[in-house]
Enzyme design. Structure first.
Site, PDB file in Angstrom:
ATOM      1  N   THR A  12      23.341  -6.450 -35.353  1.00 26.28           N
ATOM      2  CA  THR A  12      24.733  -5.886 -35.233  1.00 26.28           C
ATOM      3  C   THR A  12      25.137  -4.869 -34.249  1.00 26.28           C
ATOM      4  O   THR A  12      26.326  -4.626 -34.101  1.00 26.28           O
ATOM      5  CB  THR A  12      24.905  -5.635 -36.700  1.00 26.28           C
ATOM      6  N   GLY A  13      23.931  -4.307 -34.122  1.00 28.01           N
ATOM      7  CA  GLY A  13      24.319  -3.130 -33.117  1.00 28.01           C
ATOM      8  C   GLY A  13      24.517  -3.513 -31.550  1.00 28.01           C
ATOM      9  O   GLY A  13      24.645  -4.623 -31.265  1.00 28.01           O
ATOM     10  N   VAL A  15      23.156  -2.771 -28.713  1.00 32.36           N
ATOM     11  CA  VAL A  15      21.965  -3.656 -27.849  1.00 32.36           C
ATOM     12  C   VAL A  15      21.865  -5.116 -28.611  1.00 32.36           C
ATOM     13  O   VAL A  15      21.740  -6.288 -27.911  1.00 32.36           O
ATOM     14  CB  VAL A  15      20.598  -2.912 -27.718  1.00 32.36           C
ATOM     15  N   ARG A  40      23.770  -2.860 -45.333  1.00 35.60           N
ATOM     16  CA  ARG A  40      25.402  -2.904 -45.043  1.00 35.60           C
ATOM     17  C   ARG A  40      25.785  -4.250 -44.320  1.00 35.60           C
ATOM     18  O   ARG A  40      26.861  -4.651 -44.642  1.00 35.60           O
ATOM     19  CB  ARG A  40      25.833  -1.721 -44.001  1.00 35.60           C
ATOM     20  N   ARG A 100       6.539   4.357 -27.052  1.00 36.61           N
ATOM     21  CA  ARG A 100       6.440   4.101 -25.730  1.00 36.61           C
ATOM     22  C   ARG A 100       5.405   5.080 -24.917  1.00 36.61           C
ATOM     23  O   ARG A 100       4.692   4.484 -24.237  1.00 36.61           O
ATOM     24  CB  ARG A 100       7.845   4.686 -25.022  1.00 36.61           C
ATOM     25  N   CYS A 129      16.460   3.284 -20.759  1.00 40.75           N
ATOM     26  CA  CYS A 129      17.374   2.721 -19.876  1.00 40.75           C
ATOM     27  C   CYS A 129      17.215   3.455 -18.357  1.00 40.75           C
ATOM     28  O   CYS A 129      17.201   2.606 -17.374  1.00 40.75           O
ATOM     29  CB  CYS A 129      18.895   2.707 -20.425  1.00 40.75           C
ATOM     30  N   SER A 159      28.641   3.907 -23.062  1.00 45.48           N
ATOM     31  CA  SER A 159      28.069   2.935 -24.003  1.00 45.48           C
ATOM     32  C   SER A 159      26.736   3.265 -24.197  1.00 45.48           C
ATOM     33  O   SER A 159      26.041   2.804 -25.118  1.00 45.48           O
ATOM     34  CB  SER A 159      28.393   1.477 -23.489  1.00 45.48           C
ATOM     35  N   ARG A 238      25.878  12.818 -18.559  1.00 45.34           N
ATOM     36  CA  ARG A 238      26.916  11.679 -19.124  1.00 45.34           C
ATOM     37  C   ARG A 238      28.284  11.667 -18.405  1.00 45.34           C
ATOM     38  O   ARG A 238      28.696  12.824 -18.331  1.00 45.34           O
ATOM     39  CB  ARG A 238      27.132  12.028 -20.747  1.00 45.34           C
ATOM     40  N   HIS A 245      24.718   2.572 -15.849  1.00 46.59           N
ATOM     41  CA  HIS A 245      24.076   3.828 -15.242  1.00 46.59           C
ATOM     42  C   HIS A 245      23.943   3.699 -13.829  1.00 46.59           C
ATOM     43  O   HIS A 245      23.586   2.845 -13.140  1.00 46.59           O
ATOM     44  CB  HIS A 245      22.792   4.234 -16.120  1.00 46.59           C
TER      45      HIS A 245
HETATM   46  P1  A2P Z   1      23.832  -2.146 -39.482  1.00 50.38           P
HETATM   47  O1  A2P Z   1      25.014  -2.718 -38.548  1.00 50.38           O
HETATM   48  O2  A2P Z   1      23.757  -2.813 -40.759  1.00 50.38           O
HETATM   49  O3  A2P Z   1      24.132  -0.831 -39.632  1.00 50.38           O
HETATM   50  P2  A2P Z   1      23.736   0.800 -32.925  1.00 50.38           P
HETATM   51  O4  A2P Z   1      22.727   1.344 -31.791  1.00 50.38           O
HETATM   52  O5  A2P Z   1      24.838   0.083 -32.056  1.00 50.38           O
HETATM   53  O6  A2P Z   1      24.247   1.975 -33.678  1.00 50.38           O
HETATM   54  O7  A2P Z   1      23.194  -0.174 -33.965  1.00 50.38           O
HETATM   55  C1  A2P Z   1      22.128   0.067 -34.644  1.00 50.38           C
HETATM   56  C2  A2P Z   1      21.587  -1.083 -35.114  1.00 50.38           C
HETATM   57  O8  A2P Z   1      20.376  -0.787 -36.083  1.00 50.38           O
HETATM   58  C3  A2P Z   1      22.549  -1.968 -36.180  1.00 50.38           C
HETATM   59  O9  A2P Z   1      22.418  -3.174 -36.012  1.00 50.38           O
HETATM   60  C4  A2P Z   1      22.275  -1.323 -37.376  1.00 50.38           C
HETATM   61  O10 A2P Z   1      22.536  -2.296 -38.517  1.00 50.38           O
HETATM   62  C5  A2P Z   1      20.835  -1.407 -37.342  1.00 50.38           C
HETATM   63  N1  A2P Z   1      20.258  -0.789 -38.510  1.00 50.38           N
HETATM   64  C6  A2P Z   1      20.528   0.651 -38.961  1.00 50.38           C
HETATM   65  N2  A2P Z   1      19.689   0.880 -39.949  1.00 50.38           N
HETATM   66  C7  A2P Z   1      18.838   0.010 -40.441  1.00 50.38           C
HETATM   67  C8  A2P Z   1      18.025  -0.301 -41.283  1.00 50.38           C
HETATM   68  N3  A2P Z   1      17.707   0.651 -42.166  1.00 50.38           N
HETATM   69  N4  A2P Z   1      17.288  -1.498 -41.312  1.00 50.38           N
HETATM   70  C9  A2P Z   1      17.599  -2.400 -40.258  1.00 50.38           C
HETATM   71  N5  A2P Z   1      18.544  -2.061 -39.366  1.00 50.38           N
HETATM   72  C10 A2P Z   1      19.047  -1.172 -39.271  1.00 50.38           C
END
Ligand code: A2P
Length: 344
Positions: A12-13, A15, A40, A100, A129, A159, A238, A245
């Site tokens: 969902t994030g 990347v 969430r 890394r 990156c 971003s 930034r 970039h």
């Molecule tokens: P979620 O959307 O449920 O919070 P970004 O880098 O754009 O902030 O995205 C971070 C990603 O890492 C999101 O998909 C987020 O999911 C996920 N994430 C955050 N905490 C956890 C966790 N405890 N377990 C798995 N995925 C996570």
């Protein structure tokens, strides 16, 4: 053609979303794609390759029966879940900085050091990156002239700071243009105003005055190029650019440089476009590198300030070559090399 079961941790994030787009664009041979995130987002429906897939909460058991998992959920989650995936015979391609610099973990840009993939023990790290984009231009010149040291200044898009980066820029630009604060303003993703400003501060400062981001450029360049005593000095900045970039580089080489050979080296390197016709105002710019798989290099010239030096400017989409694309290319390269389950 064999197909693979793939997990995306952090689907969902920022990347994660780019990974989903690229899997479709590149027709990755997937028989199953499992979308994983935090509790969430569990139950959210996402569209991928014309299918609706429900996001699941990441647990140790999520990795049962997967061939690969691409992690983009931050270092803490990589440290917590990557060993669980490996225990279950699932190869981890990790976008965080957690592994890394671990000597047992290959750090790979497939155009540069693909043979490192043969040595994996379950985890492969994806570079920072800015390191990945800078090295796409540095490596072909290194192969031709032998790299001795380089100086770099980065111009990093908002971003790269996560989903809140572009929101902060939007909000500040709107406020500046309208002259009035935006109602319900969210706290900024940056330590200072980013609209109409430059912030020479990416990641945390260390005792020696460099930031952690700047040290990533030095350490990762040494590891990826297999040059343990390479000298690097980097300043990360930034900038109020939404995506992609840019990096200004002055590199010094052991062999005598010449422009025709330098042009030949960068022009013939896979994954890199040579864009350098200053008289026609053609040079790389981040606005045109967004959503491009290749990086762009230009402004290539003999450096007046060093004996065997070249100065150049490279741009690249940090969400693609700097993260999502490089991770998928690693998976594709492992499939091609049949190195998926070699070690464990
Ligand atoms: P979620 O959307 O449920 O919070 P970004 O880098 O754009 O902030 O995205 C971070 C990603 O890492 C999101 O998909 C987020 O999911 C996920 N994430 C955050 N905490 C956890 C966790 N405890 N377990 C798995 N995925 C996570």
């Amino acid at each position: 053609m064999k197909k693979y079961k793939l997990g995306i941790v952090g689907a969902t994030g920022a990347v994660g979303q780019e990974i989903l787009k690229l899997l479709e664009k590149r027709e990755f041979p997937a028989s199953e794609i499992k979308l994983l995130a935090s509790a969430r987002s569990a139950g959210t429906e996402l569209n991928i390759i014309g299918e609706k897939i429900i996001v699941e909460e990441t647990t140790a058991e999520s990795f049962n029966n997967l061939d690969f998992a691409i992690f983009s959920a931050g270092s803490e989650n990589s440290i917590k879940f990557a060993p669980e995936a490996v225990k279950r015979n699932c190869v981890v391609i990790d976008n965080s900085s957690a592994f890394r610099m671990d000597a047992s973990v290959p750090l790979v840009v497939p155009e540069i050091n693909p043979t490192e993939l043969e040595k994996h023990q379950g985890i492969i790290a994806n570079p920072n990156c800015s390191s990945a984009i800078a090295l796409m231009a540095i490596y072909p010149l290194h192969k031709r002239f032998g790299l001795k040291k380089f100086f770099a200044s980065t111009y990093q898009a908002v971003s790269g700071a996560g989903a809140m980066g572009p929101v902060s820029l939007d909000q500040e630009v709107t406020e500046a243009v309208s002259g009035a604060p935006v109602p319900n303003s969210l706290p900024s993703a940056f330590p200072h105003p980013i609209a109409f400003n430059l912030i020479p501060h990416v990641d945390q400062f260390r005792e020696d005055g460099y930031t952690k981001e700047e040290l990533k450029m030095s350490n990762e360049a040494r590891k990826i190029l297999a040059l343990p005593s390479l000298k690097v000095s980097c300043t990360c900045v930034r900038v109020p650019v939404y995506r992609a970039h840019s990096i200004s580089i002055n590199a010094e080489f052991t062999k005598q440089v010449n422009l025709p050979d330098a042009i030949q080296a960068v022009s013939s390197f896979a994954g890199l476009d040579f864009m350098d016709k200053p008289e026609e105002k053609i040079y790389p710019m981040p606005i045109y590198s967004s959503e491009k798989e290749n990086c762009q290099v230009g402004r290539l010239r003999v450096d007046h300030a060093s004996d065997n030096g070249l100065a150049f400017w490279v741009t690249g989409d940090q969400l693609w070559k700097g993260a999502a694309l490089n991770a998928i290319q690693i998976a594709e390269e492992m499939i091609n090399r049949n190195s998926l389950r070699k070690i464990f």
